[in-house]
Design a protein around this motif. Structure first.
Motif, PDB file in Angstrom:
ATOM      1  N   PHE A  31       0.729  -1.349   0.462  1.00 45.22           N
ATOM      2  CA  PHE A  31       0.218  -0.610   0.030  1.00 45.22           C
ATOM      3  C   PHE A  31       0.794   1.767   0.085  1.00 45.22           C
ATOM      4  N   ILE A  32       1.935   1.296   0.820  1.00 42.98           N
ATOM      5  CA  ILE A  32       2.194   2.554   1.160  1.00 42.98           C
ATOM      6  C   ILE A  32       3.420   2.756  -0.004  1.00 42.98           C
ATOM      7  N   LYS A  33       4.794   1.636  -0.350  1.00 43.84           N
ATOM      8  CA  LYS A  33       5.344   1.824  -2.009  1.00 43.84           C
ATOM      9  C   LYS A  33       4.646   2.654  -3.034  1.00 43.84           C
ATOM     10  N   PRO A  34       3.096   2.038  -3.404  1.00 44.26           N
ATOM     11  CA  PRO A  34       2.571   2.484  -4.637  1.00 44.26           C
ATOM     12  C   PRO A  34       1.834   3.747  -4.296  1.00 44.26           C
ATOM     13  N   ASN A  35       1.676   4.063  -3.146  1.00 43.08           N
ATOM     14  CA  ASN A  35       0.618   5.337  -3.515  1.00 43.08           C
ATOM     15  C   ASN A  35       1.385   6.528  -2.528  1.00 43.08           C
ATOM     16  N   THR A  36       2.598   6.371  -2.810  1.00 41.38           N
ATOM     17  CA  THR A  36       3.165   7.416  -2.005  1.00 41.38           C
ATOM     18  C   THR A  36       4.254   8.030  -2.784  1.00 41.38           C
ATOM     19  N   ASP A  37       4.773   9.344  -3.355  1.00 42.82           N
ATOM     20  CA  ASP A  37       5.689   9.812  -3.920  1.00 42.82           C
ATOM     21  C   ASP A  37       7.116  10.934  -3.506  1.00 42.82           C
ATOM     22  N   GLY A  38       7.956  11.704  -4.081  1.00 42.79           N
ATOM     23  CA  GLY A  38       8.586  12.383  -3.716  1.00 42.79           C
ATOM     24  C   GLY A  38       9.457  11.559  -2.728  1.00 42.79           C
ATOM     25  N   MET A  39       9.831  12.395  -1.255  1.00 38.38           N
ATOM     26  CA  MET A  39      11.574  12.435  -0.924  1.00 38.38           C
ATOM     27  C   MET A  39      10.480  11.026   0.239  1.00 38.38           C
ATOM     28  N   LEU A  40       8.576  11.209   0.581  1.00 37.19           N
ATOM     29  CA  LEU A  40       8.124  10.101   1.373  1.00 37.19           C
ATOM     30  C   LEU A  40       8.251   8.661   0.549  1.00 37.19           C
ATOM     31  N   HIS A  41       8.057   9.046  -1.131  1.00 36.95           N
ATOM     32  CA  HIS A  41       8.800   7.311  -1.865  1.00 36.95           C
ATOM     33  C   HIS A  41      10.406   7.209  -1.639  1.00 36.95           C
ATOM     34  N   ILE A  42      11.099   7.635  -1.963  1.00 36.45           N
ATOM     35  CA  ILE A  42      12.378   7.132  -1.869  1.00 36.45           C
ATOM     36  C   ILE A  42      12.367   6.313   0.397  1.00 36.45           C
ATOM     37  N   PHE A  43      12.036   7.434   0.852  1.00 32.37           N
ATOM     38  CA  PHE A  43      12.138   6.234   2.192  1.00 32.37           C
ATOM     39  C   PHE A  43      11.417   5.496   2.329  1.00 32.37           C
TER      40      PHE A  43
END
Length: 131
Positions: A31-43
């Protein structure tokens, strides 16, 4: 099997941390990886699972060790064990698995996760001794 169940009764925090790490790993990947972007996604793509790894690895290790009346409780020992394994994952795995890369910050995440495990273990031991 009996010894393993006794280990869980002796130090339930290990089973709780294993279950929590697995659940958060699955939530992150699904859920988290596919639904985030930017720095949050990288983390969440690069480092979150590395923070969870010591909770699973050390929880499982201690669960097995307790079956033989041993346990890793000192921070320095936990760090040595986890960072040694981390060095294998970070420096040996790239030679064995295509696509693996070495990332020094993963070792930092292992150290932070190990410290978190130690703090939770310490609180659990303190709680157990007061009951």
């Amino acid at each position: 099997m009996q010894k393993l169940l006794q280990s869980v009764r002796t130090r339930p925090i290990n089973a709780i941390l294993i279950g929590t790490a697995v659940a958060l790993y699955l939530i992150n990947n699904k859920f988290i990886k596919p639904n985030t972007d930017g720095m949050l996604h990288i983390f969440f793509v690069s480092y979150f699972n590395d923070l969870l790894c010591p909770l699973f690895f050390l929880g499982y290790s201690n669960m097995l060790l307790i079956t033989n009346n041993k346990e890793l409780t000192r921070l320095i020992v936990l760090l040595i064990v986890c960072l040694s394994a981390g060095c294998v994952w970070e420096f040996v795995a790239p030679f064995l698995k295509r696509g693996s890369v070495t990332d020094f910050f993963d070792l930092v995440c292992y150290a932070v996760g190990t410290t978190g495990y130690w703090l939770l273990l310490k609180m659990s031991i303190k709680k157990d001794s007061t009951e």
